[in-house]
Design a protein around this motif. Structure first.
Motif, mmCIF file in Angstrom:
data_model
loop_
_atom_site.group_PDB
_atom_site.id
_atom_site.type_symbol
_atom_site.label_atom_id
_atom_site.label_comp_id
_atom_site.label_asym_id
_atom_site.label_seq_id
_atom_site.Cartn_x
_atom_site.Cartn_y
_atom_site.Cartn_z
ATOM 1 N N ASP A 24 -14.179 3.881 6.110
ATOM 2 C CA ASP A 24 -13.008 4.550 6.682
ATOM 3 C C ASP A 24 -11.743 3.799 6.291
ATOM 4 O O ASP A 24 -11.331 2.846 6.942
ATOM 5 N N TRP A 25 -11.123 4.237 5.204
ATOM 6 C CA TRP A 25 -9.933 3.567 4.694
ATOM 7 C C TRP A 25 -8.755 3.678 5.654
ATOM 8 O O TRP A 25 -7.838 2.879 5.591
ATOM 9 N N CYS A 26 -8.756 4.655 6.546
ATOM 10 C CA CYS A 26 -7.647 4.808 7.499
ATOM 11 C C CYS A 26 -7.485 3.565 8.375
ATOM 12 O O CYS A 26 -6.392 3.269 8.832
ATOM 13 N N LEU A 27 -8.560 2.841 8.593
ATOM 14 C CA LEU A 27 -8.523 1.664 9.457
ATOM 15 C C LEU A 27 -8.047 0.403 8.747
ATOM 16 O O LEU A 27 -7.968 -0.659 9.358
ATOM 17 N N THR A 28 -7.738 0.504 7.462
ATOM 18 C CA THR A 28 -7.389 -0.689 6.691
ATOM 19 C C THR A 28 -5.884 -0.964 6.628
ATOM 20 O O THR A 28 -5.499 -2.029 6.142
ATOM 21 N N ARG A 29 -5.048 -0.069 7.086
ATOM 22 C CA ARG A 29 -3.592 -0.267 7.007
ATOM 23 C C ARG A 29 -3.215 -1.595 7.661
ATOM 24 O O ARG A 29 -3.620 -1.897 8.758
ATOM 25 N N GLY A 30 -2.442 -2.406 6.933
ATOM 26 C CA GLY A 30 -1.987 -3.690 7.445
ATOM 27 C C GLY A 30 -2.996 -4.814 7.315
ATOM 28 O O GLY A 30 -2.759 -5.918 7.791
ATOM 29 N N ARG A 31 -4.113 -4.569 6.654
ATOM 30 C CA ARG A 31 -5.173 -5.574 6.517
ATOM 31 C C ARG A 31 -5.277 -6.066 5.079
ATOM 32 O O ARG A 31 -4.964 -5.342 4.137
ATOM 33 N N HIS A 32 -5.762 -7.278 4.916
ATOM 34 C CA HIS A 32 -6.061 -7.808 3.585
ATOM 35 C C HIS A 32 -7.463 -7.350 3.214
ATOM 36 O O HIS A 32 -8.400 -7.515 3.984
ATOM 37 N N ILE A 33 -7.575 -6.746 2.045
ATOM 38 C CA ILE A 33 -8.851 -6.195 1.599
ATOM 39 C C ILE A 33 -9.102 -6.564 0.139
ATOM 40 O O ILE A 33 -8.221 -7.076 -0.548
ATOM 41 N N GLU A 34 -10.310 -6.270 -0.303
ATOM 42 C CA GLU A 34 -10.685 -6.429 -1.698
ATOM 43 C C GLU A 34 -11.067 -5.048 -2.222
ATOM 44 O O GLU A 34 -11.819 -4.328 -1.567
ATOM 45 N N VAL A 35 -10.557 -4.684 -3.372
ATOM 46 C CA VAL A 35 -10.902 -3.408 -4.005
ATOM 47 C C VAL A 35 -11.961 -3.693 -5.055
ATOM 48 O O VAL A 35 -11.817 -4.611 -5.866
ATOM 49 N N ARG A 36 -13.032 -2.914 -5.021
ATOM 50 C CA ARG A 36 -14.107 -3.072 -6.000
ATOM 51 C C ARG A 36 -14.365 -1.741 -6.697
ATOM 52 O O ARG A 36 -14.223 -0.678 -6.115
ATOM 53 N N HIS A 37 -14.767 -1.845 -7.958
ATOM 54 C CA HIS A 37 -15.186 -0.685 -8.737
ATOM 55 C C HIS A 37 -16.486 -1.061 -9.414
ATOM 56 O O HIS A 37 -16.523 -2.034 -10.177
ATOM 57 N N ARG A 38 -17.537 -0.346 -9.089
ATOM 58 C CA ARG A 38 -18.886 -0.674 -9.585
ATOM 59 C C ARG A 38 -19.251 -2.118 -9.224
ATOM 60 O O ARG A 38 -19.745 -2.866 -10.059
ATOM 61 N N LEU A 39 -18.931 -2.494 -7.997
ATOM 62 C CA LEU A 39 -19.222 -3.804 -7.407
ATOM 63 C C LEU A 39 -18.425 -4.962 -8.008
ATOM 64 O O LEU A 39 -18.613 -6.107 -7.629
ATOM 65 N N ASN A 40 -17.519 -4.677 -8.940
ATOM 66 C CA ASN A 40 -16.670 -5.717 -9.513
ATOM 67 C C ASN A 40 -15.315 -5.712 -8.818
ATOM 68 O O ASN A 40 -14.679 -4.659 -8.708
ATOM 69 N N ALA A 41 -14.874 -6.876 -8.370
ATOM 70 C CA ALA A 41 -13.565 -6.979 -7.725
ATOM 71 C C ALA A 41 -12.475 -6.685 -8.749
ATOM 72 O O ALA A 41 -12.486 -7.227 -9.851
ATOM 73 N N THR A 42 -11.567 -5.782 -8.391
ATOM 74 C CA THR A 42 -10.465 -5.454 -9.293
ATOM 75 C C THR A 42 -9.122 -5.928 -8.772
ATOM 76 O O THR A 42 -8.205 -6.168 -9.547
ATOM 77 N N ARG A 43 -8.999 -6.058 -7.449
ATOM 78 C CA ARG A 43 -7.746 -6.534 -6.863
ATOM 79 C C ARG A 43 -7.970 -6.846 -5.393
ATOM 80 O O ARG A 43 -8.816 -6.244 -4.746
ATOM 81 N N MET A 44 -7.216 -7.784 -4.889
ATOM 82 C CA MET A 44 -7.182 -8.076 -3.461
ATOM 83 C C MET A 44 -5.734 -7.918 -3.025
ATOM 84 O O MET A 44 -4.823 -8.139 -3.814
ATOM 85 N N GLY A 45 -5.540 -7.536 -1.786
ATOM 86 C CA GLY A 45 -4.171 -7.432 -1.325
ATOM 87 C C GLY A 45 -4.054 -6.844 0.055
ATOM 88 O O GLY A 45 -5.051 -6.532 0.725
ATOM 89 N N LEU A 46 -2.818 -6.663 0.451
ATOM 90 C CA LEU A 46 -2.475 -6.111 1.751
ATOM 91 C C LEU A 46 -2.312 -4.601 1.634
ATOM 92 O O LEU A 46 -1.567 -4.118 0.782
ATOM 93 N N VAL A 47 -3.020 -3.859 2.474
ATOM 94 C CA VAL A 47 -2.917 -2.402 2.461
ATOM 95 C C VAL A 47 -1.599 -2.021 3.126
ATOM 96 O O VAL A 47 -1.378 -2.284 4.301
ATOM 97 N N GLU A 48 -0.727 -1.414 2.335
ATOM 98 C CA GLU A 48 0.599 -1.029 2.814
ATOM 99 C C GLU A 48 0.595 0.340 3.477
ATOM 100 O O GLU A 48 1.273 0.565 4.469
ATOM 101 N N ASP A 49 -0.187 1.257 2.926
ATOM 102 C CA ASP A 49 -0.238 2.609 3.485
ATOM 103 C C ASP A 49 -1.534 3.291 3.077
ATOM 104 O O ASP A 49 -2.167 2.907 2.098
ATOM 105 N N VAL A 50 -1.907 4.308 3.841
ATOM 106 C CA VAL A 50 -3.135 5.079 3.605
ATOM 107 C C VAL A 50 -2.830 6.539 3.920
ATOM 108 O O VAL A 50 -2.116 6.826 4.883
ATOM 109 N N THR A 51 -3.376 7.457 3.128
ATOM 110 C CA THR A 51 -3.206 8.876 3.438
ATOM 111 C C THR A 51 -3.931 9.197 4.739
ATOM 112 O O THR A 51 -4.868 8.494 5.131
ATOM 113 N N SER A 52 -3.526 10.276 5.389
ATOM 114 C CA SER A 52 -4.113 10.637 6.685
ATOM 115 C C SER A 52 -5.604 10.929 6.606
ATOM 116 O O SER A 52 -6.330 10.735 7.575
#
Length: 94
Positions: A24-52
């Protein structure tokens, strides 16, 4: 310098605790997360906004790395430390 820093020019903030996939990506706003694609980390950062509907999120700019849009439909996953979301596993109160 780790692989992430070498590829993206920005040091990654490590996630404390055991990272877990977050559906549930809606719950990630304002949190530090890791983005993965095919289990490989592509970026880490602070979630600034999420679509509804939680299908797209934006990571805040970090140094030389610009604001980034991430789409769930393109196969990206969000991973976050369970410590950041202690209520996700809690039973709802009635």
């Amino acid at each position: 310098m780790n692989n992430f820093t070498a590829a993206h020019g920005s040091p990654a903030v490590s996630l404390s605790g055991k990272p877990m996939p977050q559906d549930d990506w809606c719950l990630t706003r304002g949190r530090h997360i890791e983005v993965r694609h095919r289990l490989n980390a592509t970026r880490m950062g602070l979630v600034e906004d999420v679509t509804s509907d939680g299908s797209i999120l934006w990571l805040a700019a970090d140094g030389p790395v610009t604001r980034t849009m991430v789409e769930k439909s393109e196969g990206y996953e969000v991973w976050a430390s369970e410590e950041q979301f202690p209520t996700w596993n809690a039973m709802p109160t009635l």
